[in-house]
Design a protein around this motif. Structure first.
Motif: not given
Ligand code: ZN
Length: 319
Positions: A8, A16, A19, A38-39, A43, A45, A223, A229
């Motif tokens: 990530c 990860f 999704l 998603e990490c 988290r 994305m 991203y 984030d």
């Protein structure tokens, strides 16, 4: 060729989870399907794998920005664009006023330059930057806004010279968003303000519509950010958040309309060169307009609950 990130880029986490997968729903530049992961640690994305730059270029339609023509319909469209951009203008105007700095503002990803012109009409000095030469040229020819063609990390500007740097819908398109934020940090005056706007992946529209939400804009968005984030990203690049706004008159209602009916989106129809007679064109435009208007109450409530489909942030350098 594609780029597979093993870790990530935000937290260096190695795990990860997938999704969803989706294709280019809006402009249909490709039939290929892309995966969003998603990490597991932070988290964040991201598109995975990411297309290489040469491939990604094919997914950006030509004329990705608006250039007004002489027709009555085009003039009407420009009036609408000016009206819905007032929201952005007010946000930036307040940031500029409160910064107390006197340098020009820099709009990164300036496109056709309408925002620059509106800032200038209000007495501010503003210049544009775009990595598309056609966009920089359009900013100058249609809005008389000076604009350079470069990436922000390699832009030909003096350090500490800008009172504000704006990036509307830029960070989600970049392989290395940190490089832009660090460059912005160098280019801003001490009290200068950074203003960013991106789709908000923590919004109700994404929860309700999933991959059909136009904020994921596959494969152009590398991203998808949630507010935490962005806080982490800004903090790691030396910024402190001052203000957040979850409503955008230009983006939130139209975004919902486009998510629900991508085939009616006027820009998508223009880019895909959909064949339609004048009557059909008008009918689709009116229907789309009605959808945007109908979306307004929902998007206003979502934004009041901090779940609007975009987030605009004002930040300043940490001292
Ligand atoms: Zn992470």
């Amino acid at each position: 060729m594609e780029i597979m990130l093993s870790h990530c880029p935000a937290c260096d986490g190695a795990e990860f989870q997938p999704l969803f997968t989706a294709s280019d729903r809006l402009y249909r530049t490709t039939a290929e399907r892309f995966q969003v992961v998603e990490c597991k640690q932070c988290r964040l994305m991201r598109l995975s794998p990411q297309p290489e730059p040469a491939e990604l270029e094919n997914y950006y339609p030509k004329n990705y920005w608006f250039t007004p023509e002489a027709s009555a319909a085009s003039r009407l469209e420009e009036m609408y664009r000016r009206f819905v951009l007032l929201d952005h203008i007010r946000f930036v105007e307040r940031a500029l006023r409160e910064s107390g700095e006197s340098g020009p503002a820099l709009d990164v990803g300036c496109g056709g330059g309408l925002f620059l012109r509106m800032l200038r009409d209000r007495g501010f000095r503003a210049i544009g930057l775009d990595f598309s030469l056609d966009a920089a040229r359009a900013a100058w020819t249609s809005n008389h806004a000076p604009a350079a063609c470069a990436t922000l990390s390699l832009a030909p500007f003096r350090e500490r010279s800008f009172s504000a740097i704006t990036m509307f819908h830029v960070l989600e398109h970049l392989y290395d968003p940190r490089s832009y934020l660090r460059a912005a940090h160098d280019l801003l005056q001490p009290e200068g303000r950074l203003i960013i706007q991106v789709p908000n992946a923590a919004c109700w529209q994404f929860r309700l519509l999933g991959a059909a939400w136009n904020g994921v804009d596959i494969p152009r968005h590398l991203y998808d950010y949630r507010p935490p984030d962005l806080d982490r990203l800004l903090d790691s690049c030396g910024f402190r958040v001052l203000r957040r706004k979850y409503f955008s008159l230009r983006d939130n209602p139209a975004g919902l309309a486009t998510s629900l009916a991508p085939d009616l989106d006027p820009m998508a129809r223009r880019i895909r060169k959909v064949k339609e007679g004048p009557g059909e064109r008008l009918a689709k435009d009116l229907l789309y307009g009605a959808l945007v208007a109908a979306a307004l109450p929902f998007t206003a409530i979502a934004a009041a609950c901090r779940a609007g489909s975009t987030i605009m942030i004002e930040a300043r350098k940490k001292t």
